[in-house]
Motif scaffolding. Sequence first.
Motif, PDB file in Angstrom:
ATOM      1  N   HIS A   1       0.827  -1.206   0.000  1.00 38.71           N
ATOM      2  CA  HIS A   1       0.000   0.000   0.000  1.00 38.71           C
ATOM      3  C   HIS A   1       0.865   1.260   0.000  1.00 38.71           C
ATOM      4  N   ASP A   2       1.831   1.318   0.917  1.00 35.15           N
ATOM      5  CA  ASP A   2       2.677   2.506   1.004  1.00 35.15           C
ATOM      6  C   ASP A   2       3.426   2.752  -0.298  1.00 35.15           C
ATOM      7  N   ARG A   3       3.910   1.687  -0.912  1.00 39.63           N
ATOM      8  CA  ARG A   3       4.655   1.832  -2.162  1.00 39.63           C
ATOM      9  C   ARG A   3       3.738   2.244  -3.316  1.00 39.63           C
ATOM     10  N   ILE A   4       2.525   1.704  -3.339  1.00 40.96           N
ATOM     11  CA  ILE A   4       1.591   2.086  -4.406  1.00 40.96           C
ATOM     12  C   ILE A   4       1.145   3.536  -4.235  1.00 40.96           C
ATOM     13  N   VAL A   5       0.924   3.965  -3.008  1.00 41.58           N
ATOM     14  CA  VAL A   5       0.572   5.372  -2.771  1.00 41.58           C
ATOM     15  C   VAL A   5       1.682   6.281  -3.298  1.00 41.58           C
ATOM     16  N   ALA A   6       2.929   5.947  -2.975  1.00 45.37           N
ATOM     17  CA  ALA A   6       4.054   6.764  -3.424  1.00 45.37           C
ATOM     18  C   ALA A   6       4.164   6.751  -4.947  1.00 45.37           C
ATOM     19  N   HIS A   7       4.037   5.564  -5.539  1.00 55.60           N
ATOM     20  CA  HIS A   7       4.152   5.456  -6.989  1.00 55.60           C
ATOM     21  C   HIS A   7       3.008   6.185  -7.689  1.00 55.60           C
ATOM     22  N   ALA A   8       1.789   5.995  -7.208  1.00 57.58           N
ATOM     23  CA  ALA A   8       0.639   6.668  -7.827  1.00 57.58           C
ATOM     24  C   ALA A   8       0.826   8.184  -7.768  1.00 57.58           C
ATOM     25  N   GLY A   9       1.350   8.682  -6.653  1.00 57.90           N
ATOM     26  CA  GLY A   9       1.616  10.111  -6.541  1.00 57.90           C
ATOM     27  C   GLY A   9       2.629  10.579  -7.572  1.00 57.90           C
ATOM     28  N   ASP A  10       3.714   9.814  -7.721  1.00 56.84           N
ATOM     29  CA  ASP A  10       4.720  10.167  -8.724  1.00 56.84           C
ATOM     30  C   ASP A  10       4.126  10.120 -10.135  1.00 56.84           C
ATOM     31  N   GLU A  11       3.360   9.071 -10.402  1.00 52.10           N
ATOM     32  CA  GLU A  11       2.789   8.899 -11.741  1.00 52.10           C
ATOM     33  C   GLU A  11       1.847  10.058 -12.076  1.00 52.10           C
ATOM     34  N   GLU A  12       0.980  10.388 -11.147  1.00 51.43           N
ATOM     35  CA  GLU A  12       0.031  11.471 -11.397  1.00 51.43           C
ATOM     36  C   GLU A  12       0.753  12.807 -11.560  1.00 51.43           C
TER      37      GLU A  12
END
Length: 196
Positions: free
Chosen positions: A112-123
Amino acid sequence: MLLAHRAMTTDLPRIAEAATRLAAAPDATRAEALSGYIDRVHDLIAHHHEGEDAYLWPTLRDLGGDENAIALLTAEHQELDKFLSEWHQVARRLSTDTSVAAELARITLEVHDRIVAHAGDEETELVGRLAPVLDNSVWKGFETHMRKTAPGWTLRFMPAWLLGVAEPGELSGVPALPVARLFRGWLQRKQRAALG
């Protein structure tokens, strides 16, 4: 894209909570349902990343998109995939061994923490450095690629999954909205069985 990220980041804490409850009170039926649900969510996340790696990033690169942004997002996928693979393996063991529930809860929170960080970077990158080459034709092509490469079962699951996190003003972002509404109750029953 935003709804897919929201669905992922909404479900993962719920999955971790369900696994924590299973660790405290083992239940073989709930464990099997949770394992099956994670299997679906894992496959949706993997397909999302595969679509970006196989279609979206190469398309943006061909259009002259910022190479540093594409390299960052590609590297994040590679790193995240290791955690997703471990998470999926533990979830599969859960269906026959409820003793892994605490481990599953821990790994789910890491994912979850990694996906939150990645989604933020992607967006950030999609509206920032990649925005100059990102237009409606790219999004349409990505949508078509995702639809053509998706496993058949996603037709029931994915639209209802996205509808579950969409705000009233975001319904245009839900693919196959009538299908989403038709299968919303079916997905909610699956979620109750898996997540409580």
